[in-house]
Scaffold this motif. Sequence first.
Motif, mmCIF file in Angstrom:
data_model
loop_
_atom_site.group_PDB
_atom_site.id
_atom_site.type_symbol
_atom_site.label_atom_id
_atom_site.label_comp_id
_atom_site.label_asym_id
_atom_site.label_seq_id
_atom_site.Cartn_x
_atom_site.Cartn_y
_atom_site.Cartn_z
ATOM 1 N N THR A 20 0.832 -1.205 0.000
ATOM 2 C CA THR A 20 0.000 0.000 0.000
ATOM 3 C C THR A 20 0.869 1.258 0.000
ATOM 4 O OG1 THR A 20 -1.504 -1.295 1.353
ATOM 5 C CG2 THR A 20 -2.008 1.032 1.121
ATOM 6 N N ALA A 21 1.917 1.234 0.793
ATOM 7 C CA ALA A 21 2.832 2.376 0.827
ATOM 8 C C ALA A 21 3.462 2.584 -0.557
ATOM 9 C CB ALA A 21 3.919 2.150 1.877
ATOM 10 N N HIS A 22 3.895 1.488 -1.165
ATOM 11 C CA HIS A 22 4.501 1.543 -2.500
ATOM 12 C C HIS A 22 3.539 2.195 -3.505
ATOM 13 C CE1 HIS A 22 6.879 0.137 -5.937
ATOM 14 N NE2 HIS A 22 5.783 -0.369 -6.452
ATOM 15 N N HIS A 23 2.274 1.791 -3.442
ATOM 16 C CA HIS A 23 1.307 2.343 -4.390
ATOM 17 C C HIS A 23 0.972 3.805 -4.122
ATOM 18 C CE1 HIS A 23 0.704 -1.047 -6.865
ATOM 19 N NE2 HIS A 23 0.295 -1.840 -5.883
ATOM 20 N N SER A 24 1.182 4.251 -2.899
ATOM 21 C CA SER A 24 0.801 5.632 -2.567
ATOM 22 C C SER A 24 1.784 6.654 -3.115
ATOM 23 C CB SER A 24 0.713 5.793 -1.043
ATOM 24 O OG SER A 24 2.000 5.810 -0.464
ATOM 25 N N ARG A 25 2.942 6.195 -3.643
ATOM 26 C CA ARG A 25 3.996 7.157 -3.986
ATOM 27 C C ARG A 25 3.595 8.134 -5.084
ATOM 28 N NH1 ARG A 25 4.570 2.840 -6.967
ATOM 29 N NH2 ARG A 25 5.914 2.785 -8.803
ATOM 30 N N ARG A 26 2.699 7.693 -5.980
ATOM 31 C CA ARG A 26 2.309 8.607 -7.068
ATOM 32 C C ARG A 26 1.572 9.827 -6.570
ATOM 33 N NH1 ARG A 26 1.020 4.009 -11.311
ATOM 34 N NH2 ARG A 26 3.186 3.553 -11.776
ATOM 35 N N SER A 27 0.864 9.671 -5.453
ATOM 36 C CA SER A 27 0.125 10.794 -4.884
ATOM 37 C C SER A 27 1.086 11.944 -4.569
ATOM 38 C CB SER A 27 -0.597 10.296 -3.631
ATOM 39 O OG SER A 27 -0.897 11.344 -2.760
ATOM 40 N N LEU A 28 2.259 11.610 -4.042
ATOM 41 C CA LEU A 28 3.249 12.657 -3.733
ATOM 42 C C LEU A 28 3.954 13.161 -4.977
ATOM 43 C CD1 LEU A 28 5.086 11.360 -0.559
ATOM 44 C CD2 LEU A 28 3.264 13.058 -0.733
ATOM 45 N N VAL A 148 7.723 8.460 -0.006
ATOM 46 C CA VAL A 148 6.875 7.788 0.980
ATOM 47 C C VAL A 148 7.761 7.384 2.152
ATOM 48 C CG1 VAL A 148 5.483 5.734 1.389
ATOM 49 C CG2 VAL A 148 5.280 6.979 -0.772
ATOM 50 N N ALA A 149 7.299 7.620 3.384
ATOM 51 C CA ALA A 149 8.058 7.226 4.578
ATOM 52 C C ALA A 149 7.417 6.007 5.202
ATOM 53 C CB ALA A 149 8.089 8.376 5.587
ATOM 54 N N VAL A 150 8.206 4.953 5.356
ATOM 55 C CA VAL A 150 7.741 3.771 6.077
ATOM 56 C C VAL A 150 8.551 3.712 7.358
ATOM 57 C CG1 VAL A 150 7.675 1.265 6.065
ATOM 58 C CG2 VAL A 150 7.048 2.527 4.007
ATOM 59 N N LEU A 151 7.871 3.862 8.487
ATOM 60 C CA LEU A 151 8.566 4.069 9.757
ATOM 61 C C LEU A 151 8.501 2.836 10.643
ATOM 62 C CD1 LEU A 151 6.932 7.576 10.356
ATOM 63 C CD2 LEU A 151 9.232 7.142 9.451
ATOM 64 N N LYS A 152 9.664 2.420 11.107
ATOM 65 C CA LYS A 152 9.722 1.330 12.083
ATOM 66 C C LYS A 152 10.430 1.882 13.309
ATOM 67 C CE LYS A 152 10.225 -2.573 14.230
ATOM 68 N NZ LYS A 152 10.598 -1.846 15.479
ATOM 69 N N GLY A 153 9.615 2.326 14.271
ATOM 70 C CA GLY A 153 10.176 2.866 15.506
ATOM 71 C C GLY A 153 10.339 1.764 16.545
ATOM 72 N N GLN A 200 11.347 -5.115 -3.374
ATOM 73 C CA GLN A 200 10.339 -4.845 -4.399
ATOM 74 C C GLN A 200 9.421 -3.682 -4.016
ATOM 75 O OE1 GLN A 200 10.445 -7.250 -2.183
ATOM 76 N NE2 GLN A 200 8.629 -8.557 -2.168
ATOM 77 N N TYR A 201 9.356 -3.347 -2.721
ATOM 78 C CA TYR A 201 8.469 -2.269 -2.283
ATOM 79 C C TYR A 201 9.216 -1.057 -1.730
ATOM 80 C CZ TYR A 201 5.185 -6.167 -2.289
ATOM 81 O OH TYR A 201 4.442 -7.249 -2.638
ATOM 82 N N VAL A 202 10.423 -1.288 -1.232
ATOM 83 C CA VAL A 202 11.146 -0.233 -0.514
ATOM 84 C C VAL A 202 12.436 0.072 -1.273
ATOM 85 C CG1 VAL A 202 12.124 0.440 1.715
ATOM 86 C CG2 VAL A 202 10.194 -1.137 1.632
ATOM 87 N N ASP A 203 12.727 1.356 -1.491
ATOM 88 C CA ASP A 203 13.864 1.732 -2.329
ATOM 89 C C ASP A 203 15.151 1.949 -1.561
ATOM 90 O OD1 ASP A 203 12.688 2.037 -5.105
ATOM 91 O OD2 ASP A 203 11.250 3.115 -3.881
ATOM 92 N N VAL A 204 15.029 2.387 -0.328
ATOM 93 C CA VAL A 204 16.239 2.646 0.453
ATOM 94 C C VAL A 204 15.885 2.545 1.935
ATOM 95 C CG1 VAL A 204 15.948 5.160 0.464
ATOM 96 C CG2 VAL A 204 18.210 4.226 0.673
ATOM 97 N N ILE A 205 16.852 2.098 2.720
ATOM 98 C CA ILE A 205 16.654 1.968 4.171
ATOM 99 C C ILE A 205 17.619 2.919 4.864
ATOM 100 C CG2 ILE A 205 16.990 0.461 6.196
ATOM 101 C CD1 ILE A 205 14.691 -0.600 4.742
#
Lengths: 423, 423
Positions: A20-28, A148-153, A200-205
């Motif tokens: 879902t995060a991957h698909h949301s990137r076009r919005s930004l 897109v920010a995917v956060l793992k705190g 496949q979903y995340v470009d950089v960590i």
Amino acid sequence: MPTTLYYSDTMTTVKDQLLTAHHSRRSLQQAPGKKIRKCLLDIAKAILKQETEILAANQLDLDNFDLNDPKRDRLLLNRDRLQEIANGVRAVADLPDPTGQVLLKRSLSNGLKLRKVTVPLGVVGAIYESRPNVTFDIAALCLRSRNVAVLKGSSEARHTNFIAVTILQSVLNKHQLDPDCITLLPAEREVVDELLHSPQYVDVIIPRGSDGLIQYVRRNSLVPVIETGAGVCHVYVDREADLEKAVAIVVNAKTSRPSVCNAMDTLLLDKKIAEKTLRLLAKPMADAGVRIFAEAGALPFLKGYPMLEEAQATDYDREFLSLQCAVKIVDGLPEALDHIDRHSTKHSEAIVTENKTTARAFLDLVDAAAVYSNASTRFTDGAEFGLGAEIGISTQKLHARGPFALEKLVTEKWIIQGKGQVR
Amino acid sequence: MPTTLYYSDTMTTVKDQLLTAHHSRRSLQQAPGKKIRKCLLDIAKAILKQETEILAANQLDLDNFDLNDPKRDRLLLNRDRLQEIANGVRAVADLPDPTGQVLLKRSLSNGLKLRKVTVPLGVVGAIYESRPNVTFDIAALCLRSRNVAVLKGSSEARHTNFIAVTILQSVLNKHQLDPDCITLLPAEREVVDELLHSPQYVDVIIPRGSDGLIQYVRRNSLVPVIETGAGVCHVYVDREADLEKAVAIVVNAKTSRPSVCNAMDTLLLDKKIAEKTLRLLAKPMADAGVRIFAEAGALPFLKGYPMLEEAQATDYDREFLSLQCAVKIVDGLPEALDHIDRHSTKHSEAIVTENKTTARAFLDLVDAAAVYSNASTRFTDGAEFGLGAEIGISTQKLHARGPFALEKLVTEKWIIQGKGQVR
């Protein structure tokens, strides 16, 4: 507010969240620049407006720690800290959009029109520890750069992070931006591995926290990593140094904020000025409470110094992050360069000298992100360098080196427009 | 020339070689630009002058292979190929020095003078397979960018690589450059792991060769890796395409050099023009000998096509590297974008359309190193883009994206000059 409300209670899997995060990137990527800026300014407002809710959630996290546990202070939010966070978000709103910059433009002889432009990285995964300000910082920098920010705190901050992301998402929503552009992953430890194995979903960590966390991410990630590293930083006082400047620089580099990575760890002294410099340094260093690990040859020059130990070989590889430093005497620039080459983590290195040729040689030959002549290593910082907020100081050589700021949260794309050309 | 003379016979360990290579880097960093250029021109001369010795060593390697083994052709050097290699080295000599470029210069309000400049990466380790031209290519690019080259070639080319590096080192020596700036490691397989685990001596690793080699390096390296990747490339023919252009582009993208990474793998056709386009494509594609894997819906439009199969789901993820392609019919741009998002390796992607809005959307939304409107994907190439010789096409997003050429064999360094400033 219910105490058990966090993502891991929902039926959504981590893979679903990443997709879902991957698909949301076009919005930004398609949003006008003005909308992004307004959204960031609204986030700053919302942080202050919802202070009560944030502090209540934060209290639930704090309740798990004793009052004197140092972890508690790292977790703690209060009115002042929220104000600081909101100010930081506002500053990011005013930074220029790092995407859409034309880096190169040329027409080829076959008529093709070629442009190289900066574009968002896509989905940025951040793995960090307990400080809840990181949630806001990374989200703001990602939003500003259309990532897109995917956060793992950390699970220790789970209630605080949950309310923070809820607020961030509601502001995105209000601006017709996809709320999944800021996604909070479950706080459980196992989620880290799932994130590291999702190229496949995340470009950089981006790992932010202890050296242990960074090493773990580096060794286990299938997603490319941008790391910010430790700083074993040196100040070399040359035989032709202005000793007054030298003392001011050394004291500042060690004592102005000893807990940070750009603080001095080892002082290198040319043998010709070692005694004089140490006699000048003794009082201000002792006054500041600095413990010194000095090589045997330097001990006589520090006679009577209150916190003095003989340096062990391993002391020259320590990042002290505290009011401690090592001292070594060297035979001129070549030995200083050799010591730095062996022990530096390639962060920030300084020479103090009035000899321009010596300074030039040091600046040219030392391999580090930031090299200084006649200034404190403490200046290595995105804001000081005029780059705005930073994620950290990169000591790697690829992609970003030195202050890793907004401008580096992008990649490049070649755009080629033709009229039917073939090769 | 003795047949058993290669490095693994010497008493030098790999660690010693890496340490010596690491120490040699200053020789290149301090050399005047003119000297580097002259040295490269002399290398080109030496390659032609020592043709007899090179071809004799090459013959020893060739003797291990049957005449009809395809590996033999990859190993083979002859007068023409040496001429090509020498021309390549001469072209690199004439490229501008990528180091010493000032990327940013500012004076801070506290008087500090700040510059961000490009500097060599340091020591570049290259791991590659049998083609001996790579030895000369990488050595020349590294020398031009003032990087030390540590070369790990294949044991199949060991005699050729040994004579090549001997010649390269003797030219370095003649120009008073440290010959260890081009270091050949032993050809044994175990050496790869030693190289991948030496981040203290080696700054970056470049693997060149099969996908298996690249994956192995990516998973096992503690040294940062710059990789060049596979290309599953698409051409999307829009409903508003000029079909004459479309046919020319598709035929060129598939057939002009099918063995390379920028060749087309999957043809996506808008359903409105699918039948007409396939009828126009059938003759030229059949004449070129292209085997087509078409989705069921497209089979009727290709009735009578000589080499036709129904596509399996996995065919859309194949990098064919041969005269084969997949064909799929889509319902307009959104489905084309969705298919590319799922199957692309982010290398080169093209749209054929006369509608500028559609073209713009494709160029903006497709996530790839190179995106094209109305041109063949075959243009993705360092020389075509005017960057000179390239190491490969990077499909990663960090550091280098697209043609990975000389300009990216550098890192950055912040140089800060003060007059005693403290923070």
